[in-house]
Design a protein around this motif. Sequence first.
Motif, PDB file in Angstrom:
ATOM      1  N   ARG A  40      16.064 -11.602  11.988  1.00 37.10           N
ATOM      2  CA  ARG A  40      14.256 -11.878  11.403  1.00 37.10           C
ATOM      3  C   ARG A  40      15.499 -12.624  10.706  1.00 37.10           C
ATOM      4  NH1 ARG A  40       9.827  -8.762   9.447  1.00 37.10           N
ATOM      5  NH2 ARG A  40       8.248  -9.973   9.403  1.00 37.10           N
ATOM      6  N   ASP A  67      10.780 -11.802  15.516  1.00 33.51           N
ATOM      7  CA  ASP A  67      10.208 -10.552  14.779  1.00 33.51           C
ATOM      8  C   ASP A  67      10.105  -9.334  16.056  1.00 33.51           C
ATOM      9  OD1 ASP A  67       8.219  -8.787  13.981  1.00 33.51           O
ATOM     10  OD2 ASP A  67       7.655 -10.218  13.459  1.00 33.51           O
ATOM     11  N   PHE A  97      11.066  -0.725  10.672  1.00 32.43           N
ATOM     12  CA  PHE A  97      10.498  -1.076   9.250  1.00 32.43           C
ATOM     13  C   PHE A  97       9.795  -0.603   8.729  1.00 32.43           C
ATOM     14  CE2 PHE A  97       8.458  -4.302   6.642  1.00 32.43           C
ATOM     15  CZ  PHE A  97       9.669  -3.829   4.773  1.00 32.43           C
ATOM     16  N   GLY A  98       9.325   0.101   7.820  1.00 31.44           N
ATOM     17  CA  GLY A  98       8.264   0.779   7.275  1.00 31.44           C
ATOM     18  C   GLY A  98       8.247   0.874   5.806  1.00 31.44           C
ATOM     19  N   HIS A  99       7.155   1.988   5.217  1.00 36.49           N
ATOM     20  CA  HIS A  99       5.954   1.767   4.211  1.00 36.49           C
ATOM     21  C   HIS A  99       7.178   3.036   3.357  1.00 36.49           C
ATOM     22  CE1 HIS A  99       3.880   1.877   0.936  1.00 36.49           C
ATOM     23  NE2 HIS A  99       3.066   2.910   1.241  1.00 36.49           N
ATOM     24  N   ILE A 100       7.139   2.942   2.219  1.00 38.87           N
ATOM     25  CA  ILE A 100       8.059   3.925   1.231  1.00 38.87           C
ATOM     26  C   ILE A 100       7.414   4.204   0.689  1.00 38.87           C
ATOM     27  CG2 ILE A 100       9.518   4.743   0.342  1.00 38.87           C
ATOM     28  CD1 ILE A 100      10.957   4.085   3.609  1.00 38.87           C
ATOM     29  N   ASP A 108      -2.021   4.438   2.709  1.00 42.46           N
ATOM     30  CA  ASP A 108      -3.047   3.391   3.040  1.00 42.46           C
ATOM     31  C   ASP A 108      -2.894   3.317   5.027  1.00 42.46           C
ATOM     32  OD1 ASP A 108      -2.057   0.376   3.067  1.00 42.46           O
ATOM     33  OD2 ASP A 108      -1.219   1.688   2.073  1.00 42.46           O
ATOM     34  N   ARG A 110      -3.890   0.731   6.721  1.00 40.71           N
ATOM     35  CA  ARG A 110      -2.980  -0.431   7.070  1.00 40.71           C
ATOM     36  C   ARG A 110      -1.302  -0.903   6.673  1.00 40.71           C
ATOM     37  NH1 ARG A 110      -1.067  -4.981   4.420  1.00 40.71           N
ATOM     38  NH2 ARG A 110      -1.045  -6.793   5.641  1.00 40.71           N
ATOM     39  N   SER A 111      -0.713  -0.241   6.050  1.00 40.81           N
ATOM     40  CA  SER A 111       0.615   0.241   5.701  1.00 40.81           C
ATOM     41  C   SER A 111       0.963   1.422   6.955  1.00 40.81           C
ATOM     42  CB  SER A 111       1.424   0.988   4.575  1.00 40.81           C
ATOM     43  OG  SER A 111       0.869   0.253   3.581  1.00 40.81           O
ATOM     44  N   ILE A 114       1.110  -1.229  10.743  1.00 42.73           N
ATOM     45  CA  ILE A 114       2.056  -2.037   9.959  1.00 42.73           C
ATOM     46  C   ILE A 114       3.584  -1.420  10.055  1.00 42.73           C
ATOM     47  CG2 ILE A 114       3.812  -3.351   8.214  1.00 42.73           C
ATOM     48  CD1 ILE A 114       0.918  -4.154   7.118  1.00 42.73           C
ATOM     49  N   SER A 115       3.881  -0.142  10.217  1.00 43.45           N
ATOM     50  CA  SER A 115       4.307   0.876   9.814  1.00 43.45           C
ATOM     51  C   SER A 115       5.229   0.903  11.957  1.00 43.45           C
ATOM     52  CB  SER A 115       5.225   1.851   9.617  1.00 43.45           C
ATOM     53  OG  SER A 115       5.213   1.759   8.345  1.00 43.45           O
ATOM     54  N   LYS A 117       3.484  -0.558  14.212  1.00 38.56           N
ATOM     55  CA  LYS A 117       3.626  -2.369  14.626  1.00 38.56           C
ATOM     56  C   LYS A 117       5.470  -2.436  14.617  1.00 38.56           C
ATOM     57  CE  LYS A 117       3.159  -6.098  12.509  1.00 38.56           C
ATOM     58  NZ  LYS A 117       2.751  -7.115  11.657  1.00 38.56           N
ATOM     59  N   TYR A 118       6.222  -2.309  13.816  1.00 34.82           N
ATOM     60  CA  TYR A 118       7.477  -2.448  13.367  1.00 34.82           C
ATOM     61  C   TYR A 118       8.552  -1.527  14.445  1.00 34.82           C
ATOM     62  CZ  TYR A 118       6.718  -6.772  10.203  1.00 34.82           C
ATOM     63  OH  TYR A 118       6.616  -8.026   9.868  1.00 34.82           O
TER      64      TYR A 118
END
Lengths: 271, 84
Positions: A40, A67, A97-100, A108, A110-111, A114-115, A117-118
């Motif tokens: 990506r 992606d 890929f994720g939120h640290i 939150d 949203r994070s 997204i985590s 999702k990836y």
Amino acid sequence: MIFNDYRNKAVLITGGTAGIGLATGLAFARHGARVYLTHRWASADEQAIKSRFEDEGCPEPVILEADASSREDTLNLIREIRKSHASIEAFISNVSFGHISKSPRDLDRRSLLISLKYSTWPILDYLKTIKAEMGKYPRYAVAMSSKGPDSYHFGYDFIAASKIALEILCRQLTAALIHEDIRINALAPNPVFTQSFEATFGPDFKPYLETQLGQYGRWYIILPEEVARAALALCGGGMDAMKGQVLKLDRGCCFSESLYRIYAFNTGKCD
Amino acid sequence: MASREEIWNVIHKHLVDTVENLDGQEIDTSKSIMDLGANSLDIVEIVSCSIRELKIKVPRNELNNLKNIDELIDLLHKVSNASG
């Protein structure tokens, strides 16, 4: 030992241009596979990667930007592979890929989404798309999990949640697809020193681990090539009865790691 | 090929979509995206969605060194012009 003949067969690896993904691509290519490596953001030095394959006498890999969280990219990717191959022999769902988080305050919704999702969604989306576009699932699917679901790592909350959801999906899909010619398993290695490791834990953690763990660190850390060989073994034909499993690559450390063990090991109090 | 203003409009849209409480606010482009309240995951989303919408490819190593939104706009503008 590999029982299956991978010559000219398609192997798709997400996040395949670095770290575990690239090592896995090389492992399959050494057996003649045509590997499709996704990346990506133009993050890959394509010529350098192709040279590595050429140096080892492997078939040239196909490097494509996609992606893993994007429906459109996934569809285009599978359609591109379909131009050359009627089916995909092995699919390695590697990208994550994720939120640290820095504290519970920045956890939150949203994070988390997204985590997922990836790191979780791609295996399902890819398998469904492969089936829809090629008429059959890959014979093998391997999901890359981690140590995260089994032990606490500071800031790793959402990645661990994504990984355990990934592991559960592997089991659920295995049960749901019992009549299909597919074997889905997950690998959960101890920490592997890669670009992704540095992006997740920061640049100082690797030298800290090497200093603090001493000799024990040599056993604690897993190499990308070791994960690659395990993935190849799962797809090699000798373990076809194994389905829906999460295999730990930890040299038994999950049972034996304790501060006293590390102390005793590094001070010569035990062999 | 997109103008600098068009590129900012694309980035702005994804900024507002991603970061809470930015809608209707004037955004100071001399600030970093993180200064506006985004976390690392948000930044990836904003940049990724902008690049996708602009149909350009930007090497990751060039993205790593950006200090603020102005530099992001400049980079995407440069790449857009080069590929256009």
